[in-house]
Design a protein around this motif. Structure first.
Motif, PDB file in Angstrom:
ATOM      1  N   GLU A 227      -7.910  -4.628  -1.098  1.00 23.40           N
ATOM      2  CA  GLU A 227      -7.960  -3.307  -1.736  1.00 23.40           C
ATOM      3  C   GLU A 227      -9.405  -2.952  -2.086  1.00 23.40           C
ATOM      4  O   GLU A 227     -10.131  -3.746  -2.677  1.00 23.40           O
ATOM      5  CB  GLU A 227      -7.099  -3.289  -2.992  1.00 23.40           C
TER       6      GLU A 227
ATOM      7  N   ARG B  37      -8.472   1.796  -5.483  1.00 20.89           N
ATOM      8  CA  ARG B  37      -7.193   1.134  -5.213  1.00 20.89           C
ATOM      9  C   ARG B  37      -7.186  -0.293  -5.748  1.00 20.89           C
ATOM     10  O   ARG B  37      -6.123  -0.873  -5.964  1.00 20.89           O
ATOM     11  CB  ARG B  37      -6.910   1.133  -3.713  1.00 20.89           C
TER      12      ARG B  37
ATOM     13  N   ALA C  52      -5.106  -1.348  -8.901  1.00 18.43           N
ATOM     14  CA  ALA C  52      -3.683  -1.698  -8.817  1.00 18.43           C
ATOM     15  C   ALA C  52      -3.466  -3.203  -8.815  1.00 18.43           C
ATOM     16  O   ALA C  52      -2.346  -3.663  -9.063  1.00 18.43           O
ATOM     17  CB  ALA C  52      -3.067  -1.073  -7.566  1.00 18.43           C
TER      18      ALA C  52
END
Length: 699
Positions: free
Chosen positions: A611, A615, A618
Motif C-alpha cells: 500500500e 492508502r 488502512a
C-alpha cells in the motif's frame, strides 16, 4: 473481573457452589479488552493509562501477579511481576493555542518513593476525602506557585516584576509583567484563616464562621490583584497567560469550596455536582477566558466531555472534577501516570483469567445476555435469556481463549475456530458487537434457584436499554439512571512509524499529551511496547503512537439510533476520514518529521506492505467505539445523583458493578471500574460497601 476476583478469594466455596463469568465473544475486558494483530502488534479499544492514585486497581494487579508467580510457573514470560508490567511515566504535557499557533506546554511531575497498591498497607476506608485537606493543599500549591515567581524577578516598590516575560523590554529594569505582593499575601492570609477555623474543631461559635468568611474575602482580594497585574500582559505572553489562568483556576476552586459551604456540607464535593466545573469556577471568580486554558481543555478531554456550547449539559460535574484532580495531583504514588508494557489484555485480563481459572472460577465465553426477567413479585431476577453464539467441539470441556504471542499469553484478534463446531467463517463474525448477525448455536435461559442464586450485572450502562427493559419498566430509579447517566462514542488511532520519536521531531520521550486539536485531542508515546510486539527487523517500528478523542455527541442511555451494523460502518468510515485528515494536518505539529516536501511521508508507516500513499493508513489500527457496550460513561452535571450503588438495584438477588455505578469516584476510568466490582462483591458477601476498599472516595 474485579467482582470475580473478590468473590473467589480463598475459602469461597464455603459461600458458593460455583462462580461463573458469562462473556460475549471470545475475550475478556470489555472496553479494556485488547488483542494481537499482524506482527503481534497490540490493538486496543483506545488509550489506557493508569494514574498513580489507582490504589485498588494496583492492589488487585499486584495480588494477581503474586498469586500467578510466573517466576516459577512461566519463567520464559517477559512480564513476570507487576513491576515488569508497569512503568512510571512522569512526563505530561498540554497543547496551548497561542495566537493561532499550537505550542507544547510540557511538565514533569516529580516521582516519589511510594508504590501504588501496597497489599500490606492499611485500608483507609471509603470515607469522603476531608474537604479541608484539599483546600489546605490547594492553597499551599497556589502560594508556592506565586512564591516561585519571585526567584527570578526584581522587587521594586512592593511589586514583583517577572523578568522572564517574553514581552519584557531589555535592560536591568524590566517592568512588563508585575505581580502585586498583595496577591500572595491574600492567599497566605486565607490559608491562615482556614487553619484557625479548622483548629476550632467544630466549636459552635461565630469565630469559625468569621474565619471562613475572611478566607473568602482574602481570596477575592488575591484574584483581583492578580487579574489587575497580569490580565493585560496575558493577551501578549503565553507564559504570563498560563500563570494567570493557573492561579485563577486554583484560587477560584478554593473560593468555591469555602463560599459554597462544602467544608461543612455533609455531601462534601457532591453538593456541587449539578453544576458544570467551568461554570462553577467562573461563578467564583475565575476569568471567563480560562475556558480555553490548556489545563481546562485537558481536564475535559480526559473524561471525553464537551468543551463547547453544550458544556453545561454535557460537561464535567464540578464536585467530581475537583475531587478527581485533587487525587490526581495530590495523591499519586510513584508517578502521576503509569503505562503498561504490553496490551491491557496481556497485562491485566490474561493474568487474571489464569489465576481465576486456577481458583475454580468457570468462564462461559460466547454467551450474549439478551434479557433479564423480573419475577412476578417484582423483588428478584427470575431468569436470564442468553444467546449462545458458538458451541464447543465435543472433545472440548471448556473454551481456552489464550494464545502465546512472543513470550506472553494473550488474546487473539478472532475466535479460535478449531475449538468450536460449525464455526466456518466465525473469525470474521462481529461476535462482540450488539448488531452481530452471526446465527446463534442456541438460546438458553438461566433460571433462579437452578442455574443461579445471585447475579452481578457488570454490563455497561449503554446496554441497559437493550437487556434490562423489564427492570427499567418496573423501577423508576433504573429509568432515571438510563435517562441521565450519559455515554459518548469515542475514536482511537494507533500508528507504527519507522523512525524514532526524536528523529520525527518529538523530544519528550514517553510523554502523554492532551488538550490538542480535535478530533484526536490526546496522544501518548507508547514506545515501551516495541519489545512486546513481534515485528521483523525490516519493519520494526521506532515510534508507536496512540491517539484518542470523543466521536460525535453524547447521548442519554442508548446510543443515537440506529444502533446497527450499517451505522457502525458509517462511523468507522468517519473515523478513517478523521485519521486521514489528522495525518495530513495536525499530526505534523507533534511529529514534524512526518511532513515531507510533497506532503505526508506515508512511506514511514510500518506494515504497509504494497500500500502506498494515503492508502497505507488502512494498514494501521483505527477504531470507532460506537457499540452500546463500548461507549464511554460521562460524569455530566446533574447525573451523579442518578447513579445506583452496587446494592441499590432494587432486586434482592441483583448487584451492580462498573464505572457507571455510584462507586465513590464516579468517572469513567480503571479505578472506578475496580471500585464498582469490589463493592458488588462486598454486597453479595454481606459486607459493608467499603469493606477492604483502599483510599478515600466520595461518600
Amino acid at each position: 473481573m474485579a467482582a470475580a476476583w473478590r468473590l473467589s478469594e480463598p475459602g469461597w466455596r464455603d459461600e458458593f457452589e460455583t462462580i461463573t463469568v458469562y462473556q460475549r465473544g471470545w475475550r475478556l475486558g470489555g472496553k479494556g479488552a485488547s488483542s494481537r494483530g499482524a506482527n503481534g502488534r497490540i490493538e486496543e479499544h483506545g488509550l489506557h493509562l493508569w494514574l498513580g492514585y489507582y490504589e485498588n486497581a494496583f492492589r488487585m494487579l499486584r495480588e494477581c501477579y503474586a498469586e500467578l508467580d510466573r517466576s516459577s510457573t512461566d519463567p520464559t514470560a517477559r512480564v513476570r511481576t507487576w513491576r515488569d508490567a508497569m512503568i512510571a511515566t512522569p512526563e505530561v504535557g498540554l497543547e496551548d493555542l497561542d495566537l493561532g499557533t499550537w505550542r507544547h506546554w510540557m511538565g514533569r511531575f516529580s516521582t516519589n518513593d511510594e508504590l501504588p497498591g501496597d497489599p500490606d498497607a492499611p485500608d483507609a476506608g471509603n470515607q469522603p476525602m476531608a474537604t479541608v485537606d484539599y483546600v489546605r493543599r490547594a492553597l499551599r500549591l497556589v502560594a508556592d506557585f506565586l512564591e516561585s515567581l519571585t526567584t527570578a524577578v526584581a522587587v521594586r516598590s512592593g511589586r514583583v516584576v517577572l523578568s522572564t516575560s517574553r514581552s519584557a523590554p531589555p535592560g536591568p529594569d524590566p517592568l512588563a509583567a508585575s505581580l502585586p505582593v498583595a496577591a500572595l499575601a491574600g492567599v497566605l492570609e486565607a490559608l491562615q484563616r482556614l487553619h484557625h477555623a479548622s483548629d476550632r474543631d467544630g466549636h459552635d461559635d461565630n469565630n469559625g464562621h468569621d474565619d471562613l468568611t475572611g478566607a473568602v474575602t482574602s481570596l477575592d482580594r488575591a484574584l483581583t490583584e492578580v487579574r489587575a497585574a497580569l490580565r493585560e500582559l496575558a493577551a501578549e505572553d503565553p507564559d504570563v497567560r498560563r500563570t494567570w489562568h493557573l492561579v485563577s483556576v486554583m484560587t477560584a476552586s478554593v473560593r468555591g469550596v469555602l463560599a459554597d459551604g462544602l467544608l461543612t456540607d455533609p455531601n462534601g464535593f457532591r453538593a456541587v455536582n449539578d453544576e458544570d466545573f467551568l461554570d462553577w469556577i467562573i461563578r467564583h471568580g475565575a476569568a471567563p477566558e480560562v475556558a480555553e486554558f490548556a489545563f481546562i481543555r485537558g481536564l475535559y478531554d480526559l473524561v471525553f466531555a464537551d468543551r463547547g456550547a453544550a458544556r453545561t449539559r454535557h460537561g464535567v460535574s464540578a464536585g467530581v472534577a475537583v475531587f478527581m484532580t485533587s487525587k490526581m495531583f495530590f495523591e499519586y504514588k510513584g508517578a502521576i501516570f503509569w503505562k503498561m508494557t504490553a496490551g491491557m489484555g496481556d497485562i491485566v485480563f490474561a493474568p487474571m483469567y489464569e489465576v481465576l481459572r486456577k481458583r475454580g472460577v468457570d468462564f462461559e465465553f460466547f454467551h450474549r445476555v439478551d434479557a433479564l426477567h423480573v419475577a412476578d413479585d417484582g423483588l428478584t431476577i427470575e431468569a436470564i435469556t442468553m444467546g449462545r453464539q458458538a458451541a464447543l467441539r465435543s472433545e472440548q470441556s471448556y473454551y481456552e481463549p489464550l494464545v502465546r504471542v512472543g513470550d506472553l499469553p494473550t488474546f487473539p484478534d478472532a475466535p479460535l475456530a478449531d475449538q468450536l463446531t460449525g464455526a466456518d467463517g466465525i473469525e470474521r463474525a462481529l461476535l462482540e458487537a450488539h448488531w452481530c448477525d452471526w446465527p446463534d448455536a442456541e438460546q438458553i435461559v438461566l433460571q433462579r434457584g437452578v442455574d443461579f442464586d445471585d447475579m452481578v450485572f457488570a454490563i455497561p450502562i449503554g446496554m441497559a436499554p437493550y437487556v434490562a427493559r423489564e427492570l427499567i419498566t418496573r423501577r423508576p430509579e433504573w429509568r432515571s439512571m438510563v435517562e441521565h447517566v450519559q455515554t459518548t462514542a469515542t475514536q482511537a488511532l494507533q500508528l507504527w512509524l519507522r523512525p524514532e520519536e526524536r528523529d520525527l521531531g518529538w523530544p519528550y520521550a514517553g510523554a502523554t499529551v492532551s488538550a490538542y486539536a480535535q478530533p484526536f485531542n490526546t496522544w501518548a508515546s507508547m514506545d515501551q511496547l516495541r519489545e512486546a510486539e513481534c515485528w521483523p527487523d525490516a519493519e520494526r517500528p521506532g515510534t508507536i503512537a496512540y491517539f484518542c478523542g470523543a466521536l460525535g455527541r453524547p447521548a442519554n442511555g442508548a446510543p443515537p439510533p440506529p444502533a446497527n451494523a450499517a451505522n457502525a460502518r458509517r462511523q468507522h468510515r468517519t473515523v478513517e476520514q478523521h485519521a486521514l485528515r489528522f495525518m495530513s494536518g495536525e499530526l505534523t505539529h507533534l511529529l514534524p518529521g512526518l511532513a515531507g516536501p510533497f506532503g505526508t511521508r506515508w512511506e514511514l508507516l510500518c506494515g504497509a506492505g504494497s500500500e502506498e500513499g494515503m492508502r497505507a493508513l488502512a494498514t494501521q489500527y483505527v477504531r470507532a467505539n460506537v457499540d452500546p457496550s463500548d461507549r464511554y460513561v460521562l460524569c455530566a452535571p446533574g447525573s451523579d445523583r442518578f447513579r445506583l450503588r452496587a446494592d441499590e438495584s432494587g432486586f434482592d438477588n441483583l448487584f451492580l458493578a462498573g464505572d457507571w455505578t455510584d462507586n465513590g469516584l464516579n468517572a469513567g476510568c480503571i479505578e472506578a471500574a475496580v471500585l464498582g466490582g469490589l463493592q458488588a462483591a462486598n454486597a453479595v458477601l454481606g459486607h459493608s460497601r467499603n469493606y477492604r476498599i483502599a483510599g478515600n472516595y466520595l461518600g
